[in-house]
Design an enzyme around this catalytic site. Structure first.
Site, PDB file in Angstrom:
ATOM      1  N   HIS A 166      -1.163  -1.085   2.713  1.00 43.45           N
ATOM      2  CA  HIS A 166      -0.382  -1.136   1.226  1.00 43.45           C
ATOM      3  C   HIS A 166       1.066  -1.806   1.043  1.00 43.45           C
ATOM      4  O   HIS A 166       2.062  -1.099   1.890  1.00 43.45           O
ATOM      5  CB  HIS A 166      -0.609   0.545   1.120  1.00 43.45           C
ATOM      6  CG  HIS A 166       0.226   0.886  -0.439  1.00 43.45           C
ATOM      7  ND1 HIS A 166       0.973   1.828  -0.500  1.00 43.45           N
ATOM      8  CD2 HIS A 166      -0.149   0.505  -1.413  1.00 43.45           C
ATOM      9  CE1 HIS A 166       1.257   2.012  -1.825  1.00 43.45           C
ATOM     10  NE2 HIS A 166       0.727   1.086  -2.171  1.00 43.45           N
ATOM     11  N   HIS A 203       6.727  -4.571  -6.901  1.00 38.86           N
ATOM     12  CA  HIS A 203       6.012  -3.520  -7.316  1.00 38.86           C
ATOM     13  C   HIS A 203       6.059  -2.975  -8.872  1.00 38.86           C
ATOM     14  O   HIS A 203       5.322  -2.950  -9.814  1.00 38.86           O
ATOM     15  CB  HIS A 203       5.806  -2.216  -6.457  1.00 38.86           C
ATOM     16  CG  HIS A 203       4.820  -1.044  -6.842  1.00 38.86           C
ATOM     17  ND1 HIS A 203       5.486  -0.162  -7.705  1.00 38.86           N
ATOM     18  CD2 HIS A 203       3.686  -0.772  -6.894  1.00 38.86           C
ATOM     19  CE1 HIS A 203       4.275   0.644  -7.835  1.00 38.86           C
ATOM     20  NE2 HIS A 203       3.176   0.255  -7.558  1.00 38.86           N
TER      21      HIS A 203
END
Length: 263
Positions: free
Chosen positions: A31, A73
């Site tokens: 991740h 992100h």
């Protein structure tokens, strides 16, 4: 007596070199790279994920005001860099000047926000790329992946319209819709026939898993936060996961290899 005969038969087969069925190999997805010890979505994090044995790095792709593809992100650069503002409102030159590592640790001061192309170039021949399509057109995505010959080594996470467009432009790319619900999963499987489906904590439900398994698609599940533990990883495999997204790629890889579930 029957059990004894069966045990003896298994020993004979093993001694004769007869192959036993292998457990499916489980895909390890790191991740945002290995971001517990490196700044997220940066090249140091991606290199560390590769070294940890991950099969995929998850990257968050956005488009700058002048059309360049970068990794971030959030929709702003505020949290992860020393800058301020929306990615979509900044030029590539403005973003490239930012420090994407100093906030994490002085050790990584001066780390640049990477481009999507830099990540694809790094990944080619080494590791797969799980593309979280935060803000990117299907055309730009497909062209970038094709340029670095990564067509068979990416999965594309995004919305329904993006997935439709990606399939039209390059059917080889593996789109990966979010499962969400029984109704939604049934609908997109009928329309898109994806090779893999994404799950997170809210839709990791046996009734949805069963639909995806019946369609013979892969199952990639997020095991993040409180669910990112050995017990929950094993539970995910038991329930049908073929890939696990984690913040602990080295630990997950080691656990899977101990059981013969990862090479």
């Amino acid at each position: 007596m029957h059990a004894l005969r069966l045990s003896l038969l298994m020993l004979v087969l093993a001694g004769a070199g007869v192959a036993q069925p292998e457990h499916p190999q489980i895909v390890v997805i790191s991740h945002r790279g290995e971001h517990l010890h490196h700044p997220e979505n940066t090249m140091p994090a991606f290199r560390a994920a590769f070294e940890a044995g991950a099969d995929f790095i998850e990257v968050d792709v956005r488009t700058t005001a002048d059309g360049r593809l970068v990794l971030q992100h959030d929709d702003t650069v505020d949290r992860c860099t020393n800058g301020h503002g929306k990615v979509s409102a900044m030029t590539f030159e403005e973003i490239r000047k930012l420090d994407a590592g100093g906030k994490f640790s002085a050790e990584f001061a001066g780390t640049a926000v990477p481009t999507f192309e830099e990540v694809l170039e790094f990944a080619h021949g080494k590791i797969g790329v799980y593309i979280d399509s935060k803000q990117i057109s299907a055309k730009d995505l497909v062209e970038a992946v094709g340029k670095y010959r990564m067509d068979d080594n990416v999965v594309v996470y995004g919305g329904l319209n993006l997935h439709r467009d990606v399939q039209k432009l390059n059917p080889r790319l593996k789109i990966m819709p979010e499962s969400e619900s029984v109704e939604w999963t049934t609908r997109f499987i009928a329309e898109l026939h994806p090779q893999v489906v994404a799950f997170d904590a809210h839709d990791w439900k046996d009734e949805i898993i069963a639909i995806v398994q019946a369609a013979k698609a892969g199952i990639y599940v997020d095991r993040l936060g409180a669910a990112d533990t050995p017990g929950m990883w094993l539970d995910a495999v038991r329930r049908g996961a073929t890939g696990i997204q984690t913040d602990h790629p080295a630990e997950l890889t080691r656990l899977l290899r101990e059981r013969g579930w990862h090479k």
